[in-house]
Design a protein around this motif. Structure first.
Motif, PDB file in Angstrom:
ATOM      1  N   VAL A  50       1.008   5.118  -1.940  1.00  0.00           N
ATOM      2  CA  VAL A  50       0.225   3.848  -1.609  1.00  0.00           C
ATOM      3  C   VAL A  50       0.084   2.689  -2.002  1.00  0.00           C
ATOM      4  O   VAL A  50       0.317   2.194  -1.992  1.00  0.00           O
ATOM      5  CB  VAL A  50      -0.339   4.349  -0.172  1.00  0.00           C
ATOM      6  N   MET A  51      -0.712   2.819  -2.715  1.00  0.00           N
ATOM      7  CA  MET A  51      -1.581   2.186  -3.543  1.00  0.00           C
ATOM      8  C   MET A  51      -0.581   1.241  -4.729  1.00  0.00           C
ATOM      9  O   MET A  51      -0.463   0.463  -5.106  1.00  0.00           O
ATOM     10  CB  MET A  51      -2.430   2.512  -4.300  1.00  0.00           C
ATOM     11  N   ARG A  52       0.849   2.813  -6.230  1.00  0.00           N
ATOM     12  CA  ARG A  52       1.933   1.944  -6.338  1.00  0.00           C
ATOM     13  C   ARG A  52       3.282   1.437  -5.351  1.00  0.00           C
ATOM     14  O   ARG A  52       2.887  -0.277  -5.809  1.00  0.00           O
ATOM     15  CB  ARG A  52       2.466   3.398  -6.724  1.00  0.00           C
ATOM     16  N   ALA A 358      -5.656  -6.433   4.732  1.00  0.00           N
ATOM     17  CA  ALA A 358      -5.978  -5.293   5.017  1.00  0.00           C
ATOM     18  C   ALA A 358      -5.575  -4.660   3.827  1.00  0.00           C
ATOM     19  O   ALA A 358      -6.424  -4.587   2.561  1.00  0.00           O
ATOM     20  CB  ALA A 358      -5.532  -4.783   5.963  1.00  0.00           C
ATOM     21  N   MET A 359      -5.011  -4.537   2.946  1.00  0.00           N
ATOM     22  CA  MET A 359      -4.749  -4.002   2.346  1.00  0.00           C
ATOM     23  C   MET A 359      -4.762  -4.948   0.697  1.00  0.00           C
ATOM     24  O   MET A 359      -4.603  -3.070  -0.396  1.00  0.00           O
ATOM     25  CB  MET A 359      -2.838  -3.479   1.929  1.00  0.00           C
ATOM     26  N   GLY A 396      11.388  -6.705  12.414  1.00  0.00           N
ATOM     27  CA  GLY A 396      10.965  -7.192  11.057  1.00  0.00           C
ATOM     28  C   GLY A 396       9.789  -6.864  10.592  1.00  0.00           C
ATOM     29  O   GLY A 396       9.985  -5.648   9.575  1.00  0.00           O
ATOM     30  N   GLN A 397       8.391  -7.296  11.336  1.00  0.00           N
ATOM     31  CA  GLN A 397       7.759  -6.935  10.697  1.00  0.00           C
ATOM     32  C   GLN A 397       7.494  -4.866  10.443  1.00  0.00           C
ATOM     33  O   GLN A 397       6.765  -4.532   9.244  1.00  0.00           O
ATOM     34  CB  GLN A 397       6.320  -7.204  11.036  1.00  0.00           C
ATOM     35  N   VAL A 398       7.602  -4.632  11.499  1.00  0.00           N
ATOM     36  CA  VAL A 398       7.078  -2.996  11.783  1.00  0.00           C
ATOM     37  C   VAL A 398       7.753  -2.333  10.448  1.00  0.00           C
ATOM     38  O   VAL A 398       7.305  -1.788  10.182  1.00  0.00           O
ATOM     39  CB  VAL A 398       7.559  -2.359  12.894  1.00  0.00           C
ATOM     40  N   GLY A 403       7.675   0.338   5.597  1.00  0.00           N
ATOM     41  CA  GLY A 403       7.757   0.230   4.321  1.00  0.00           C
ATOM     42  C   GLY A 403       7.118   0.768   3.712  1.00  0.00           C
ATOM     43  O   GLY A 403       6.629   1.376   2.134  1.00  0.00           O
ATOM     44  N   VAL A 404       6.653  -0.326   3.298  1.00  0.00           N
ATOM     45  CA  VAL A 404       5.461  -0.018   2.097  1.00  0.00           C
ATOM     46  C   VAL A 404       4.394   1.180   2.458  1.00  0.00           C
ATOM     47  O   VAL A 404       4.605   1.808   1.359  1.00  0.00           O
ATOM     48  CB  VAL A 404       4.460  -1.076   2.733  1.00  0.00           C
TER      49      VAL A 404
END
Length: 476
Positions: A50-52, A358-359, A396-398, A403-404
């Motif tokens: 997830v960090m990557r 947040a991320m 689109g936001q979801v 995806g991230v």
């Protein structure tokens, strides 16, 4: 907003500034392949995946290195114990276990590393680093002729800086036979071969036949693939001492800048207890992945903050399944409703500002997931109210957020990973009942149609009638 990471060495949040603008070099301590992967291994690998992904989303090119420790005391001991000294060779056991790790990572959608070096392929680089440390007066060959080489902890005043320990209060290093040490706290860089060890587990060196110590392996591989200085070094909290402390000491003593940020993920508890072999409460990857869909497992292991302890219980898998199904159902609802309208494809694939905030703040996944589910709820309400532009925007936001996080239920990977006899059988049964319901409605037998809907609802299956047909999903 600038990404901030908690640097374990500084014991503080720091703005992340890469060594080279637009490029991030990450080294993560991978598995010692002595036994099958457990839930803690999966959780750690997922954290750095997830960090990557977030570094990439923020416009960086990421070089991601995760090693495989395939020569170590534990591997030799496991091979001897399992085969009573005969049968499967240590290197065969190591490769077999490595494949189990690779399979577990793949099922969870963890991206393959840019490089995945095995320790046995970098022995030459390890010997060069050891020779450099001896030359600089920070290491010494044992005087007893055993072939051992040790790092002289007294020669490096900064030893203990990662974990903020005083050398005087440290216990003896237990990573090697103390037969040739000058000081009990010195740790092994090279281990001379013993008579009861297989000849295949040793390499020639200027100090005698033997094999590398555990700590020197990662120092050499990190430098080989990322250079003498790189951005992020990651691993489990249990590796801070002695492994990462010793990596830092030997690499910086050799004149390398080494890691600019040290990141450590929390461990896993099982039902409130620390997971350990002695307690017999270990949950292995194969077992976990047999209890729920790989997508739900990924969601579960990734939902806590990476620095926190993750407390696992079987019931949490049910909650994870419901969460991913809510996301899946929303995306499907919007795509069906907007198909053929001017709103199809309107929503830009960008994460909302609150999610990005947040991320950026030390990978705040729990807060990011809250934004994700709030957006799903708002999007469903917009759809119910026929506010199709708002529904398209939420869609689109979801899509960008999942995806991230690597949890997009539309990704073809999950269709393959989640497929199984049980899922196929459930699908067949539900479709047959929906056919019966359609037939009842055609005959205006409303009582039978309602009875079928009720039976499905009681089984946890939601159905939705739309202009494109009847669709079903698990959960509400």
């Amino acid at each position: 907003m600038t990404v901030r990471l908690y640097d374990s060495k500084a014991q503080a949040l720091r703005d992340f500034v890469p060594l080279r603008e637009g490029h991030v070099g990450m080294y993560v301590c991978g598995p010692t392949v002595q036994s099958s992967p457990h839930i803690g291994h999966l959780r750690s690998a997922l954290v750095y995946d997830v960090m990557r992904r977030w570094f990439s989303y923020r416009g960086n090119e990421v070089t991601f290195v995760r090693n495989v420790t395939d020569i170590d005391d534990k591997i030799l001991d496991a091979a001897h114990r399992e085969t009573q000294g005969a049968g499967e060779e240590w290197w065969a056991l190591a490769y077999r276990i490595e494949l189990e790790f690779t399979a577990g990572y793949a099922q969870l959608g963890i991206l393959p590393p840019t490089y995945e070096p095995r320790a046995t392929a970098s022995v030459q680089q390890m010997q060069q680093l050891i020779a450099r440390l001896i030359e600089l007066g920070h290491a010494y060959p044992a005087a007893d002729g055993s072939g051992d080489v040790y790092f002289d902890t007294s020669s490096w005043p900064a030893y203990g800086e990662l974990t903020r320990q005083s050398r005087d209060k440290m216990e003896a290093a237990a990573d090697a036979d103390p037969r040739g040490k000058r000081d009990p706290r010195d740790f092994a860089l090279w281990k001379g071969r013993k008579d009861d060890e297989p000849a295949s587990a040793s390499w020639r060196s200027p100090w005698g036949d033997g094999r590398p110590g555990w700590h020197i392996e990662c120092s050499a591989m990190a430098a080989r693939y990322l250079g003498d200085e790189f951005d992020v070094h990651g691993g489990g909290l249990d590796l801070r001492f002695p492994h990462h402390e010793n990596e830092l000491a030997q690499s910086t003593a050799a004149g390398q800048g080494f890691a600019r940020y040290w990141v450590h993920n929390g461990l896993v508890n099982i039902g409130g207890q620390k997971m350990s072999k002695s307690l017999g409460n270990s949950v292995y990857a194969a077992e976990l992945l047999s209890l729920a869909s790989p997508l739900a497992v990924r969601y579960l292991l990734g939902q806590a903050h990476y620095r926190s302890t993750l407390d696992y219980s079987p019931g949490s898998l049910t909650e994870a399944e419901a969460a991913v199904d809510r996301i899946r159902t929303f995306l499907q609802r919007v795509e069906r409703r907007l198909a053929g309208t001017r709103f199809a494809g309107v929503g830009a694939p960008e994460v909302p500002p609150a999610f990005a905030e947040a991320m950026d703040d030390d990978l705040g996944v729990p807060q990011a997931l809250a934004v994700l589910h709030d957006t799903v709820r708002a999007g469903n309400q917009a759809l119910d109210d026929e506010e199709l532009h708002d529904a398209a925007t939420a869609h689109g936001q979801v899509g960008a957020m999942v995806g991230v996080l690597g949890i997009d239920p539309r990704d073809p990977h999950w269709a393959t990973a989640d497929a199984g006899p049980a899922a196929s059988a459930l699908g067949s049964l539900v479709e047959r009942l929906l056919d019966d319901r359609r037939a009842a409605r055609d005959q205006k037998d409303w009582a039978s149609a309602d009875r079928i809907r009720t039976e499905l609802a009681e089984a946890g299956i939601t159905i939705e009638d739309s202009p494109t047909g009847t669709h079903w999903s698990l959960g509400s």
